[in-house]
Design a protein around this motif. Structure first.
Motif, PDB file in Angstrom:
ATOM      1  N   LEU A 130      30.166   0.737 -17.549  1.00 25.62           N
ATOM      2  CA  LEU A 130      29.942   1.558 -16.358  1.00 25.62           C
ATOM      3  C   LEU A 130      28.519   1.371 -15.852  1.00 25.62           C
ATOM      4  O   LEU A 130      27.952   2.212 -15.182  1.00 25.62           O
ATOM      5  CB  LEU A 130      30.219   3.038 -16.659  1.00 25.62           C
ATOM      6  CG  LEU A 130      31.648   3.376 -17.104  1.00 25.62           C
ATOM      7  CD1 LEU A 130      31.836   4.874 -17.191  1.00 25.62           C
ATOM      8  CD2 LEU A 130      32.692   2.785 -16.166  1.00 25.62           C
ATOM      9  N   CYS A 131      27.944   0.251 -16.222  1.00 26.23           N
ATOM     10  CA  CYS A 131      26.587  -0.077 -15.806  1.00 26.23           C
ATOM     11  C   CYS A 131      26.579  -0.488 -14.328  1.00 26.23           C
ATOM     12  O   CYS A 131      27.501  -1.130 -13.852  1.00 26.23           O
ATOM     13  CB  CYS A 131      26.105  -1.249 -16.672  1.00 26.23           C
ATOM     14  SG  CYS A 131      24.488  -1.890 -16.298  1.00 26.23           S
ATOM     15  N   GLY A 132      25.544  -0.086 -13.603  1.00 24.67           N
ATOM     16  CA  GLY A 132      25.381  -0.552 -12.229  1.00 24.67           C
ATOM     17  C   GLY A 132      24.197  -1.487 -12.160  1.00 24.67           C
ATOM     18  O   GLY A 132      23.055  -1.065 -12.362  1.00 24.67           O
ATOM     19  N   SER A 133      24.459  -2.747 -11.904  1.00 23.26           N
ATOM     20  CA  SER A 133      23.379  -3.735 -11.935  1.00 23.26           C
ATOM     21  C   SER A 133      23.783  -4.938 -11.094  1.00 23.26           C
ATOM     22  O   SER A 133      24.937  -5.358 -11.115  1.00 23.26           O
ATOM     23  CB  SER A 133      23.116  -4.161 -13.391  1.00 23.26           C
ATOM     24  OG  SER A 133      22.072  -5.104 -13.441  1.00 23.26           O
ATOM     25  N   HIS A 134      22.846  -5.470 -10.335  1.00 26.79           N
ATOM     26  CA  HIS A 134      23.160  -6.558  -9.405  1.00 26.79           C
ATOM     27  C   HIS A 134      22.080  -7.625  -9.455  1.00 26.79           C
ATOM     28  O   HIS A 134      20.909  -7.313  -9.624  1.00 26.79           O
ATOM     29  CB  HIS A 134      23.260  -6.017  -7.978  1.00 26.79           C
ATOM     30  CG  HIS A 134      24.222  -4.883  -7.854  1.00 26.79           C
ATOM     31  ND1 HIS A 134      25.573  -5.063  -7.733  1.00 26.79           N
ATOM     32  CD2 HIS A 134      24.024  -3.545  -7.898  1.00 26.79           C
ATOM     33  CE1 HIS A 134      26.172  -3.882  -7.686  1.00 26.79           C
ATOM     34  NE2 HIS A 134      25.262  -2.939  -7.777  1.00 26.79           N
ATOM     35  N   GLU A 135      22.498  -8.845  -9.297  1.00 26.32           N
ATOM     36  CA  GLU A 135      21.522  -9.926  -9.152  1.00 26.32           C
ATOM     37  C   GLU A 135      21.318 -10.130  -7.655  1.00 26.32           C
ATOM     38  O   GLU A 135      22.224 -10.592  -6.951  1.00 26.32           O
ATOM     39  CB  GLU A 135      22.048 -11.202  -9.813  1.00 26.32           C
ATOM     40  CG  GLU A 135      21.020 -12.325  -9.779  1.00 26.32           C
ATOM     41  CD  GLU A 135      21.462 -13.553 -10.567  1.00 26.32           C
ATOM     42  OE1 GLU A 135      22.671 -13.843 -10.594  1.00 26.32           O
ATOM     43  OE2 GLU A 135      20.584 -14.235 -11.139  1.00 26.32           O
ATOM     44  N   THR A 136      20.153  -9.754  -7.163  1.00 23.30           N
ATOM     45  CA  THR A 136      19.926  -9.797  -5.717  1.00 23.30           C
ATOM     46  C   THR A 136      19.423 -11.157  -5.260  1.00 23.30           C
ATOM     47  O   THR A 136      19.537 -11.506  -4.092  1.00 23.30           O
ATOM     48  CB  THR A 136      18.913  -8.720  -5.307  1.00 23.30           C
ATOM     49  OG1 THR A 136      17.725  -8.916  -6.070  1.00 23.30           O
ATOM     50  CG2 THR A 136      19.463  -7.322  -5.592  1.00 23.30           C
ATOM     51  N   ALA A 137      18.828 -11.891  -6.160  1.00 23.84           N
ATOM     52  CA  ALA A 137      18.455 -13.291  -5.908  1.00 23.84           C
ATOM     53  C   ALA A 137      18.501 -13.959  -7.272  1.00 23.84           C
ATOM     54  O   ALA A 137      18.547 -13.273  -8.292  1.00 23.84           O
ATOM     55  CB  ALA A 137      17.054 -13.382  -5.300  1.00 23.84           C
ATOM     56  N   TYR A 138      18.489 -15.266  -7.320  1.00 19.41           N
ATOM     57  CA  TYR A 138      18.583 -15.943  -8.610  1.00 19.41           C
ATOM     58  C   TYR A 138      17.554 -15.380  -9.593  1.00 19.41           C
ATOM     59  O   TYR A 138      16.341 -15.418  -9.348  1.00 19.41           O
ATOM     60  CB  TYR A 138      18.360 -17.448  -8.454  1.00 19.41           C
ATOM     61  CG  TYR A 138      19.512 -18.172  -7.795  1.00 19.41           C
ATOM     62  CD1 TYR A 138      20.814 -17.677  -7.877  1.00 19.41           C
ATOM     63  CD2 TYR A 138      19.293 -19.357  -7.097  1.00 19.41           C
ATOM     64  CE1 TYR A 138      21.868 -18.354  -7.283  1.00 19.41           C
ATOM     65  CE2 TYR A 138      20.347 -20.039  -6.500  1.00 19.41           C
ATOM     66  CZ  TYR A 138      21.630 -19.531  -6.592  1.00 19.41           C
ATOM     67  OH  TYR A 138      22.664 -20.192  -6.004  1.00 19.41           O
ATOM     68  N   GLY A 139      18.053 -14.834 -10.692  1.00 21.67           N
ATOM     69  CA  GLY A 139      17.164 -14.360 -11.738  1.00 21.67           C
ATOM     70  C   GLY A 139      16.503 -13.018 -11.472  1.00 21.67           C
ATOM     71  O   GLY A 139      15.693 -12.559 -12.268  1.00 21.67           O
TER      72      GLY A 139
END
Lengths: 346, 346
Positions: free
Chosen positions: A141-150
């Protein structure tokens, strides 16, 4: 103590996967190898830049080892992995499947495969391919996003529910122990909530209330969770009926999801908060979606138990059409070249 | 003879409207005034450039008069219009409505209003606003598109079915005469097929087989008619059930649409022909759609007659959500400004 660390391979180091890698490595009980694809060059050079609700700002997180392909343990040069944590999307209808993808890294009878992925019956092709290996369910249920590489934005605390997918030919106690051992390693950092959730079916159906309902409705309408609640009828005529069908399906297979969960998930994001669910992001970006696992499998369960699921069926049909379109764009299906017809029949 | 020409106002000179204007003017029995909006400057300068299956290539078609707004006949400087031909989109849920739009040009008790538009019950707001005026139904099977301002590609022969919408307070013979007179004027060019179709309900429900089914499915999936047939399940799980619901609705109100029409409309465009229906084009371009008239009104008829229409209801709900999105983009609805939530409840 380094020699005693548990060897862990993590496949799919995007938003969720990178936070998992961070938890595992910072707990100091695991040696973490991450397999990266699109972000490999960036992370090789600079590590992951992470802004985390649990960890604060991290300028450069470097996993113990990073690779740009699945390592081959058969050669002997790579130490066998005790756990393979799969945090990729699970696209059942596009090759290579996950079972095919991880093959070189699996040591039969030794490696525990942890599927931190959504949907139902995702263990079936894995158990079929690796009948001697323990397979664990991870519901995040984690909220996490890769907004740009790395570059990882982790805005919603990590919560991970681990339990064994039962394999009738394995000893359940050994499966339970593998789950509990993983939880201990994952929790050692003290920064995360990782719990033993042996009722895997219940946990997975519960998450489907969100994933099989808000995900496709937002993907199809391109309204994020906040806008879906503001646009007349989107919740009441699409999301809520879909959620009630998931509840009915869950009940038919023995999982009682309380009625209150429907409004709980509908109101998960307080307005004014406008979150595109992952499937909406995928459709926007022209990426494949996990519609088979999060819609197709519940539909099969419903059909097998005589539960009508017209809303989910409709959402499934539209998602399947969207997937076909993505397949065409990626050259996986081709259409006959267009011809001009001066006068079509009418 | 010029003085005897019938004065016709045409509102909405895009693909279909311009071909109607051409037919009317070339028949030499009508004086045609076109109201243009986006393409006004181009057409004022150069006329319409038309490539037509019926007329061949026309370098510059100039209507007798072009205007960039609805003329006001109350001042007396503008000759009253005998016919107002409405070929705009009919967006029931966005102001100004068609009834409001044409108001300055309508002479009560004199002007015949011809609605060359899709959907059901579109005459109701017009008859309500103009109870003394005859209102005619026009169902067009013409295929014609404006590919750039003033540039019309007309690839599918003009077919127009005209019949009176009945107004209980008017004399049906007078309504019939108005329809037949319009047909005569419209057909005078000899280049078009314009027929008297007094069974307006049947004609309109028949066209809904296409408009209420292929239009929204293609719009929602962004698959054109050819791809909709190639992508597994799109026809069988979405389009065909919707068409059968239209048939059932039509039957309930007394219109028997033969079963063969379903496959006829599904196969209307021979593969490999990839036509985006108009609603798909509208959604792609971020324009409003006529979903209320082509889906909402049949649903009301179905509900009033106890006909289940689950597929149409889903298509309607999604189209309504898409319309809301378009309204937001056009500033017709606003959403509260976004806030950051560091830790949403879960």
């Amino acid at each position: 103590m380094v020699a005693d660390k548990t060897n862990v391979l993590l496949v799919g180091s995007g938003g969720i996967g990178t936070i998992a890698a961070l938890n595992l490595q910072r707990g100091n009980q695991a040696s973490v190898t991450c397999v990266l694809r699109s972000n490999f060059a960036e992370v090789k050079e600079n590590g992951f830049k992470i802004e985390s609700i649990d960890w604060g700002s991290i300028e450069s997180f470097r996993p113990d080892q990073i690779l740009n392909s699945i390592p081959d343990v058969s050669s002997g040069s790579q130490k066998p992995f005790r756990y393979i944590v799969c945090t990729t999307k699970n696209i059942a209808d596009v090759s290579p499947t996950l079972a095919e993808l991880i093959k070189p890294a699996v040591t039969p009878g030794y490696t525990v495969i942890v599927l931190v992925q959504n949907g139902l019956n995702i263990e079936r092709p894995i158990i079929e391919a690796y009948p001697e290996n323990i397979v664990l369910s991870g519901v995040s249920l984690c909220g996490s996003h890769e907004t740009a590489y790395g570059h990882i934005i982790h805005e919603d605390s990590d919560e991970l529910y681990i339990g064994p997918f039962r394999n009738p030919s394995l000893d359940p106690t050994t499966e339970d122990d593998a789950a509990k051992n993983f939880i201990q390693i994952y929790s050692a950092s003290g920064k995360t909530q990782c719990e033993y959730a042996p009722n895997v079916g219940w946990t997975r159906w519960r998450k489907l209330l969100y994933n099989a309902c808000l995900n496709p409705v937002c993907a199809i309408t391109d309204l994020d969770t906040g806008r879906a609640r503001l646009a007349p009828g989107t919740i009441e005529d699409l999301v809520r009926p879909a959620m009630e069908e998931i509840r009915a399906g869950a009940k038919a297979v023995g999982h009682d999801l309380p009625a209150e969960l429907v409004d709980f998930f509908i109101n998960l994001d307080p307005i004014p908060m406008y979150n595109p669910p992952s499937m909406q992001v995928d459709v926007r970006k022209g990426r494949f979606t996990e519609f088979e696992n999060i819609l197709g499998e519940p539909l099969k369960e419903g059909a097998a138990h005589g539960v009508p699921m017209p809303t989910l069926k409709f959402l499934y049909s539209v998602c399947r059409s969207l997937q076909w379109r993505t397949k065409e764009k990626n050259g996986l299906v081709t259409v006959p070249p267009a011809e001009d017809f001066t006068k079509p029949t009418k």
